[in-house]
Design a protein around this motif. Structure first.
Motif, PDB file in Angstrom:
ATOM      1  N   THR A 141      98.011  77.116  15.834  1.00  0.00           N
ATOM      2  CA  THR A 141      97.283  78.237  15.210  1.00  0.00           C
ATOM      3  C   THR A 141      97.711  79.568  15.817  1.00  0.00           C
ATOM      4  O   THR A 141      98.024  80.519  15.098  1.00  0.00           O
ATOM      5  CB  THR A 141      95.756  78.061  15.420  1.00  0.00           C
ATOM      6  N   SER A 153      89.812  86.205   6.291  1.00  0.00           N
ATOM      7  CA  SER A 153      90.046  84.784   6.032  1.00  0.00           C
ATOM      8  C   SER A 153      89.506  83.972   7.197  1.00  0.00           C
ATOM      9  O   SER A 153      89.220  84.509   8.270  1.00  0.00           O
ATOM     10  CB  SER A 153      91.540  84.534   5.855  1.00  0.00           C
ATOM     11  N   SER A 154      89.341  82.694   6.966  1.00  0.00           N
ATOM     12  CA  SER A 154      88.812  81.870   8.043  1.00  0.00           C
ATOM     13  C   SER A 154      89.659  80.612   8.232  1.00  0.00           C
ATOM     14  O   SER A 154      90.271  80.114   7.291  1.00  0.00           O
ATOM     15  CB  SER A 154      87.360  81.503   7.767  1.00  0.00           C
ATOM     16  N   ILE A 155      89.691  80.165   9.463  1.00  0.00           N
ATOM     17  CA  ILE A 155      90.459  78.970   9.817  1.00  0.00           C
ATOM     18  C   ILE A 155      89.558  78.046  10.629  1.00  0.00           C
ATOM     19  O   ILE A 155      88.838  78.496  11.514  1.00  0.00           O
ATOM     20  CB  ILE A 155      91.687  79.342  10.691  1.00  0.00           C
ATOM     21  N   ILE A 167      88.088  82.380  13.318  1.00  0.00           N
ATOM     22  CA  ILE A 167      88.376  80.992  13.698  1.00  0.00           C
ATOM     23  C   ILE A 167      87.083  80.368  14.202  1.00  0.00           C
ATOM     24  O   ILE A 167      86.407  80.931  15.072  1.00  0.00           O
ATOM     25  CB  ILE A 167      89.474  80.939  14.781  1.00  0.00           C
ATOM     26  N   VAL A 205      89.434  75.140  13.311  1.00  0.00           N
ATOM     27  CA  VAL A 205      90.303  74.562  14.334  1.00  0.00           C
ATOM     28  C   VAL A 205      89.448  73.717  15.274  1.00  0.00           C
ATOM     29  O   VAL A 205      88.312  74.072  15.568  1.00  0.00           O
ATOM     30  CB  VAL A 205      91.010  75.682  15.145  1.00  0.00           C
ATOM     31  N   ILE A 256      90.826  87.626  10.898  1.00  0.00           N
ATOM     32  CA  ILE A 256      90.956  86.165  10.797  1.00  0.00           C
ATOM     33  C   ILE A 256      89.884  85.553  11.691  1.00  0.00           C
ATOM     34  O   ILE A 256      89.844  85.785  12.899  1.00  0.00           O
ATOM     35  CB  ILE A 256      92.358  85.696  11.236  1.00  0.00           C
TER      36      ILE A 256
END
Lengths: 432, 256
Positions: free
Chosen positions: B78, B63-65, B39, B67, B37
């Motif tokens: 998160t 996946s990417s988030i 961020i 923030v 993941i």
């Protein structure tokens, strides 16, 4: 300002290095910081990758893969990715670069700009032959996508174009399907150039890779080791991973001299002769033997070294090569690395590509200033007279006159130069 | 929200567009597939990195988030969401920005921003993850500090102060978990100047810097060995030892 050298370490000059980290940022940087030159991993031997006192746009930050199609084997990658990275990532999935030079520590952009070749030229041509598309960034901010069918003139100018048409941002490459990392190879000692040519001719239809090491000090009694290989069908065996060695310092005096050379060449010939016959080898050992010693270029001492690589048409190849070897032997110059190989008949994709039908001889020479340059003058005249040319990726001193004479598509190339790009080599050969 | 594949190691990278973090991701994914993941703050760059890593490791789930790195509420949400879904095996906190020291002196907004992104943000993220990981006594947390945090120097003391804060914070966190956590390791990394976009100006000025790849290799190795502190390249341990121990009357005469 930073001191930058090319692989030959002939001199080190101050450069304003600008790190390119993304296509977007590259556009901003090169529009502001020019004239300049794209710089990859600095493995070109001569001055093709240098721009003293000017900007060098370091492309190593452009290191992402952009897309991959496992059905077709087409990879789109940013220009700063090393060939090593491509090989490591895709080999386990059954795909490899179809053509690579003798080191995998070069960037994709550098391999295109020099249109490099490998040991399989007769079967697969040059690196540029496997490029499907290119994305070129001009210093005026214009982006040009080109291929053999779209903007084909830009495509031809950029492959082998010494980085002078713009900055290569991305490329789509056609990889080749392989069954594994192993090659079935055969090593054959030979005596005399006639033997070499006959081995080459008889091997090219059946063997994908062919190359020879020769004892460059043996003069007219040329002796050497012919190596040929084919990809191996599914062989399962463990490759013991060996950590590359590294030359940690530059010896104050080059250990490469006529005594060590003579000893090394004789010893190498007899050791390899003893190993002649068939064997299974890993692709890294066969394609990139020198990558096992990091910074081996330091071995030539503080004065650095030249590599002289020529190509001579087949009709004049035998006599011209013999003449060159005679001159080299007479001068008691030369190196551990002397490579002889025939190129296949297919024409290269780029206007200024080096590889063309004929025979290519590559030798390293420790830099002994006037003495070495005088030898090169004599070699130049043999090459020119025989209708040959020198490899720009290796060159550091060819005259502009010789360049114009030996690169016949130069006129066609000139309109595609980016006025915001300059290099030591372009100034030497083009005057700007 | 996330395509969880329980057999894979779960790796969280905060500040995933950082060159060192990106190299660490490549090394981890080369070794084995993982659930990664990422961020970050820069949407376009994060997209490019995500697609690159997906090509390198098609078996992995990546996946990417996005923030806001300075918003404690978003950080809390998160970290909580991630940890409650499944505890991470590895968390790498790598965000940062090298400010211009002179600008920090003249413009307090720049000064505050530098302190926040290099000091407060990494601490908030670490605390957010540590809450869950310390409780479960599980995983590895790697935080990228800097040799600049070892002693204030005229050339970058605002950045250095933020990194020193991270150092003290990690020291405290390590002290907090000592004794009752045996399976959670916390590593503070102190890279010397590294060739990354952050040090572009140093490279242009001719500094000879370590490559992000070399630094990343040492980080992964140290983390595998559950080390608590790493100077990388290793020579910086010696250099900083000397700098830390130089008497002030000598130190203050040197312009570094």
């Amino acid at each position: 300002m930073k001191l930058v050298q090319s692989w030959g370490r002939l001199d080190s000059k101050l450069h304003q290095v600008v790190l390119l980290t993304s296509p977007q940022q590259s556009k901003i940087e090169i529009k502001e910081k020019f004239p300049g030159l794209a710089f990859g991993n600095g493995r070109s031997y001569g001055d093709i990758c240098l721009n003293p006192n000017g900007f060098l746009w370091n492309t190593q930050g452009l290191s992402n893969f952009c897309s991959w199609n496992p059905e077709t084997g087409r990879l789109t990658t940013e220009a700063g990715v090393l060939l090593k990275d491509v090989q490591q990532t895709f080999l386990s999935r059954g795909w490899m670069l179809p053509v690579t030079p003798g080191t995998q520590l070069v960037t994709v952009g550098g391999a295109i700009a020099n249109d490099v070749h490998g040991k399989n030229h007769h079967a697969f041509g040059t690196f540029g032959d496997h490029i499907i598309r290119l994305w070129l960034l001009r210093t005026n901010g214009q982006e040009i996508e080109c291929s053999r069918s779209v903007n084909s003139e830009w495509f031809e100018a950029t492959i082998g174009g010494m980085g002078l048409t713009g900055v290569i941002l991305k490329a789509e490459i056609q990889l080749k399907q392989v069954s594994g990392p192993w090659l079935e190879s055969e090593t054959i000692p030979f005596q005399g150039l006639e033997d070499f040519f006959s081995l080459s001719d008889s091997s090219e239809s059946k063997w994908e890779h062919t190359v020879s090491w020769i004892d460059c000090l043996a003069g007219i009694n040329t002796r050497g080791i012919f190596m040929r290989a084919n990809p191996s069908k599914h062989i399962e065996r463990e490759k013991t991973a060996s950590k590359p060695k590294k030359i940690f310092f530059t010896p104050p005096i080059s250990p490469v001299n006529k005594f060590t050379l003579s000893f090394f060449n004789t010893a190498y010939y007899w050791i390899q002769r003893g190993r002649s016959g068939k064997s299974i080898v890993n692709y890294k050992d066969f394609f990139y033997p020198l990558d096992g010693v990091l910074e081996w270029n330091r071995l030539y001492g503080p004065n650095g070294f030249y590599q002289y690589q020529s190509v001579i048409p087949r009709e004049t190849g035998l006599d011209a090569t013999r003449e060159m070897l005679k001159e080299i032997s007479r001068a008691r110059e030369g190196s551990f690395l002397a490579v002889l190989k025939t190129f296949g008949k297919r024409p290269s994709s780029g206007l200024l590509s080096f590889a063309r039908p004929g025979v290519t001889l590559a030798l390293d020479f420790p830099n002994r200033n006037v003495k070495t340059l005088a030898l090169f003058k004599r070699l130049d005249s043999i090459v020119e007279e025989a209708g040959g040319a020198l490899y720009l990726a290796k060159d550091n001193r060819m005259s502009s006159k010789m360049f114009v004479k030996t690169y016949p598509s130069l006129e066609k190339f000139l309109p595609f130069r980016d006025p915001g790009i300059t290099s030591s080599m372009s100034r030497r050969l083009f005057g700007s | 929200m996330l395509d969880t594949q329980p057999l894979f190691r779960r790796i969280i990278i905060v500040g995933a567009t950082s060159a060192i973090a990106n190299q660490c991701a490549k090394i981890w994914l080369t070794a084995q597939s993982a659930e990664l993941i990422l961020i970050g703050r820069d949407e376009l760059k994060l997209k490019q990195i995500t697609s690159d890593l997906k090509i390198r490791s098609p078996q992995s789930s990546i996946s990417s988030i996005f923030v806001n790195f300075l918003d404690e509420k978003s950080i809390q949400e998160t970290t909580q969401l991630i940890c409650e879904e499944r505890l991470p095996d590895i968390v790498l906190i790598a965000q940062g920005a090298l400010p211009n020291q002179e600008e920090c002196q003249h413009n307090l907004n720049v000064c505050r921003a530098a302190l926040e992104i290099n000091g407060i943000s990494p601490i908030l993220f670490t605390e957010g993850f540590a809450k869950f990981m310390a409780k479960a006594d599980f995983g590895r947390i790697i935080v990228i500090g800097s040799v600049a945090g070892d002693r204030g120097r005229q050339s970058n003391y605002v950045y250095g102060a933020a990194k020193a804060m991270v150092h003290r914070y990690i020291e405290g966190l390590q002290h907090r978990i000592a004794g009752h956590c045996h399976n959670l390791s916390i590593l503070l990394v102190k890279p010397g100047p590294t060739a990354t976009p952050m040090t572009r100006h140093l490279q242009a000025a001719g500094a000879s810097l370590a490559s992000a790849e070399t630094v990343a290799l040492e980080i992964v190795e140290a983390s595998n060995k559950h080390k608590t502190q790493l100077y990388t390249p290793k020579k910086w341990g010696i250099i900083m030892f000397l700098i830390r121990h130089l008497p002030s009357f000598i130190f203050n005469k040197i312009r570094i």
